[in-house]
Enzyme design. Structure first.
Site, PDB file in Angstrom:
ATOM      1  N   SER A 124       0.834  -1.206   0.000  1.00  0.00           N
ATOM      2  CA  SER A 124       0.000   0.000   0.000  1.00  0.00           C
ATOM      3  C   SER A 124       0.862   1.246   0.000  1.00  0.00           C
ATOM      4  O   SER A 124       1.954   1.256   0.566  1.00  0.00           O
ATOM      5  CB  SER A 124      -0.873  -0.009   1.267  1.00  0.00           C
ATOM      6  OG  SER A 124      -1.473   1.248   1.484  1.00  0.00           O
ATOM      7  N   TYR A 148      -1.795  -0.693  11.126  1.00  0.00           N
ATOM      8  CA  TYR A 148      -2.069  -1.302   9.804  1.00  0.00           C
ATOM      9  C   TYR A 148      -0.897  -0.992   8.867  1.00  0.00           C
ATOM     10  O   TYR A 148      -0.348  -1.878   8.224  1.00  0.00           O
ATOM     11  CB  TYR A 148      -3.390  -0.776   9.213  1.00  0.00           C
ATOM     12  CG  TYR A 148      -3.457  -1.024   7.728  1.00  0.00           C
ATOM     13  CD1 TYR A 148      -3.210   0.006   6.819  1.00  0.00           C
ATOM     14  CD2 TYR A 148      -3.675  -2.303   7.233  1.00  0.00           C
ATOM     15  CE1 TYR A 148      -3.212  -0.226   5.462  1.00  0.00           C
ATOM     16  CE2 TYR A 148      -3.683  -2.548   5.874  1.00  0.00           C
ATOM     17  CZ  TYR A 148      -3.446  -1.504   4.989  1.00  0.00           C
ATOM     18  OH  TYR A 148      -3.440  -1.743   3.649  1.00  0.00           O
ATOM     19  N   LYS A 152       2.215  -3.436   6.925  1.00  0.00           N
ATOM     20  CA  LYS A 152       2.640  -3.462   5.510  1.00  0.00           C
ATOM     21  C   LYS A 152       4.144  -3.219   5.410  1.00  0.00           C
ATOM     22  O   LYS A 152       4.860  -3.911   4.689  1.00  0.00           O
ATOM     23  CB  LYS A 152       1.884  -2.407   4.693  1.00  0.00           C
ATOM     24  CG  LYS A 152       0.413  -2.687   4.505  1.00  0.00           C
ATOM     25  CD  LYS A 152       0.145  -3.991   3.745  1.00  0.00           C
ATOM     26  CE  LYS A 152      -1.331  -4.160   3.447  1.00  0.00           C
ATOM     27  NZ  LYS A 152      -1.640  -5.447   2.792  1.00  0.00           N
TER      28      LYS A 152
HETATM   29  C1  WQD Z   1      -9.544   9.699   1.093  1.00  0.00           C
HETATM   30  C2  WQD Z   1      -9.769  11.181   1.361  1.00  0.00           C
HETATM   31  C3  WQD Z   1     -10.012  11.743   3.668  1.00  0.00           C
HETATM   32  C4  WQD Z   1     -13.803   9.809   4.459  1.00  0.00           C
HETATM   33  C5  WQD Z   1      -6.825   4.811   3.138  1.00  0.00           C
HETATM   34  C6  WQD Z   1      -5.796   4.094   3.946  1.00  0.00           C
HETATM   35  C7  WQD Z   1      -4.783   3.455   3.036  1.00  0.00           C
HETATM   36  C8  WQD Z   1      -5.460   2.629   1.977  1.00  0.00           C
HETATM   37  C9  WQD Z   1      -6.492   3.429   1.219  1.00  0.00           C
HETATM   38  C10 WQD Z   1      -5.407   0.300   2.550  1.00  0.00           C
HETATM   39  C11 WQD Z   1      -8.988  11.675   2.567  1.00  0.00           C
HETATM   40  C12 WQD Z   1     -11.292  12.066   2.891  1.00  0.00           C
HETATM   41  C13 WQD Z   1     -12.670  10.255   3.796  1.00  0.00           C
HETATM   42  C14 WQD Z   1     -14.778  10.744   4.912  1.00  0.00           C
HETATM   43  C15 WQD Z   1     -13.443  12.528   4.007  1.00  0.00           C
HETATM   44  N1  WQD Z   1      -6.072   1.483   2.555  1.00  0.00           N
HETATM   45  N2  WQD Z   1     -12.494  11.583   3.578  1.00  0.00           N
HETATM   46  N3  WQD Z   1     -14.545  12.068   4.657  1.00  0.00           N
HETATM   47  O1  WQD Z   1      -7.059   7.801   3.822  1.00  0.00           O
HETATM   48  O2  WQD Z   1      -6.196   8.133   1.447  1.00  0.00           O
HETATM   49  O3  WQD Z   1      -6.218   5.856   2.448  1.00  0.00           O
HETATM   50  O4  WQD Z   1      -7.416   3.941   2.192  1.00  0.00           O
HETATM   51  O5  WQD Z   1      -4.338   0.082   2.086  1.00  0.00           O
HETATM   52  O6  WQD Z   1      -3.953   2.635   3.828  1.00  0.00           O
HETATM   53  O7  WQD Z   1      -5.110   5.053   4.729  1.00  0.00           O
HETATM   54  O8  WQD Z   1      -8.366   6.946   1.816  1.00  0.00           O
HETATM   55  O9  WQD Z   1     -10.741   6.948   1.236  1.00  0.00           O
HETATM   56  O10 WQD Z   1     -10.075   6.945   3.709  1.00  0.00           O
HETATM   57  O11 WQD Z   1      -9.764   9.012   2.325  1.00  0.00           O
HETATM   58  O12 WQD Z   1     -13.255  13.747   3.806  1.00  0.00           O
HETATM   59  O13 WQD Z   1     -15.820  10.399   5.522  1.00  0.00           O
HETATM   60  O14 WQD Z   1     -11.155  11.380   1.669  1.00  0.00           O
HETATM   61  O15 WQD Z   1      -9.740  12.752   4.611  1.00  0.00           O
HETATM   62  O16 WQD Z   1      -8.522  12.983   2.303  1.00  0.00           O
HETATM   63  P1  WQD Z   1      -6.926   7.300   2.436  1.00  0.00           P
HETATM   64  P2  WQD Z   1      -9.805   7.405   2.307  1.00  0.00           P
END
Ligand code: WQD
Length: 339
Positions: A124, A148, A152
């Site tokens: 990841s 998590y 990785k």
């Molecule tokens: C994306 C953007 C949030 C929810 C995560 C894990 C990473 C990988 C992929 C496994 C961010 C914003 C989100 C909400 C929001 N997983 N957001 N309101 O954090 O980039 O990555 O998933 O491998 O390890 O960290 O993805 O989809 O959670 O967030 O504003 O209710 O959407 O702040 O900027 P992220 P995400």
């Protein structure tokens, strides 16, 4: 090749299974269905045109895993099985270390015992940590800000050390950016276990009426529109990247190869919200909220290495990602049936 796909009933594993079968490989799924539904198997049969073999097994059980490898003659392993919720890992670090590291050690032990040398690992972009500059490159240092992410980082290190001891191994470390989207048939897609953490499944559940609104985690980031930017990658492009990596492994000189799987193009939260509203024709209510702990302003790939070495490049657009997600969610408003 005859391939074991661990966690093959999950989001990335199921989409990759369809493309492996289409490429002529023979797939056996191993899953404990702790975070996924058996109904996926029927959908896979429909998409693959034949049943996909599935073994229900707890891969942290070394004996059971060894037996599985002794019964079957695998030529490669694609390893998707693992827990992946960042927030949950902070609350339950022991479960995350025990499960994620235990799974991989057990599978690698069985591979060594039965002479299986090819291993494709689901890593990841989270391994770049919170201080990485963008675009992220494979030669950058790794770190994490949650258990998590550390699982990785640690698994990548385990695999590098194993390959040093067993240089005839051929390992691919695939660093996913933000996988989203669904198979264009709408038959398979992301079906988060419990409350989704990730943006795209939340947008889909809001659009289909399962949730009321989106909390916008921060509008004061140093980005053009103030919201954080990510490298969203269509799961079909991601699956194709796995097939390409597997094909390339035999001809690699190095025992371990690391590839980013991303588009190289960042998209902000507000941009994705607008794109999903457009694709679904639904209003996505949002409410400004505080930044989420651990979030970084920008994460996107330098995708050059995979393009040069694998001939792989993402082709689907943000519009494709939203349209395919919406087709899956609107056809399966509550995800897979509890069959
Ligand atoms: C994306 C953007 C949030 C929810 C995560 C894990 C990473 C990988 C992929 C496994 C961010 C914003 C989100 C909400 C929001 N997983 N957001 N309101 O954090 O980039 O990555 O998933 O491998 O390890 O960290 O993805 O989809 O959670 O967030 O504003 O209710 O959407 O702040 O900027 P992220 P995400």
């Amino acid at each position: 090749m005859r391939i074991l796909v661990t966690g093959g009933s999950g989001y990335i594993g199921s989409h990759t299974t369809v493309q492996l079968v289409a490429a002529g490989h023979e797939v056996v799924i191993a899953d404990d269905f702790s975070r996924s539904k058996r109904a996926v198997l029927g959908r896979l049969e429909e998409l693959c045109g034949a049943p996909v073999a599935c073994r229900v097994v707890d891969l942290t059980d070394r004996e059971a895993t060894r037996e599985l490898f002794e019964q079957e003659s695998f030529e490669a392993v694609m390893h998707f099985a693992g827990l992946k919720a960042v927030g949950e890992s902070v609350a339950l670090p022991l479960e995350y270390y025990t499960n994620n590291l235990g799974l991989t050690l057990s599978v690698l032990d069985a591979m060594r015992a039965t002479g299986v040398k090819k291993f494709v690992f689901s890593s990841s972009a989270t391994v770049y940590g919170e201080h990485a500059s963008v675009p992220m490159r494979e030669d950058m240092p790794t770190s994490a800000t949650n258990p998590y992410g550390w699982t990785k980082v640690m698994q990548e290190q385990m695999l590098r050390d194993l390959a040093t001891a067993a240089p005839d191994m051929r390992v691919a470390l695939l660093r996913y950016f933000n996988p989203v989207g669904a198979h264009p048939s709408g038959l398979i897609g992301e079906d988060p276990h419990g409350v989704p953490n990730n943006l795209m499944p939340l947008l889909a559940q809001i659009a289909v009426g399962q949730r009321n609104r989106l909390n916008l985690f921060g509008r004061d980031y140093p980005t053009p529109d103030g919201t954080a930017r990510r490298d969203y990658l269509h799961v079909e492009d991601l699956a194709a990247g796995h097939v390409a990596a597997l094909d390339a492994l035999s001809s690699r000189e190095e025992a371990v190869s690391t590839w980013n799987l991303g588009t190289g193009t960042p998209t902000s939260v507000l941009e994705l919200v607008a794109a999903f509203a457009e694709a679904s024709g639904r209003v996505i209510p949002t409410v400004d909220s505080a930044r989420r702990a651990g979030d970084i302003a920008e994460s996107y790939a330098d995708p050059t290495k995979a393009q040069t070495e694998l001939g792989w490049k993402a082709t689907r657009t943000i519009q494709d990602m939203c349209a395919d997600t919406w087709r899956w969610q609107s056809s399966n408003p509550t995800g897979y049936p509890d069959a």
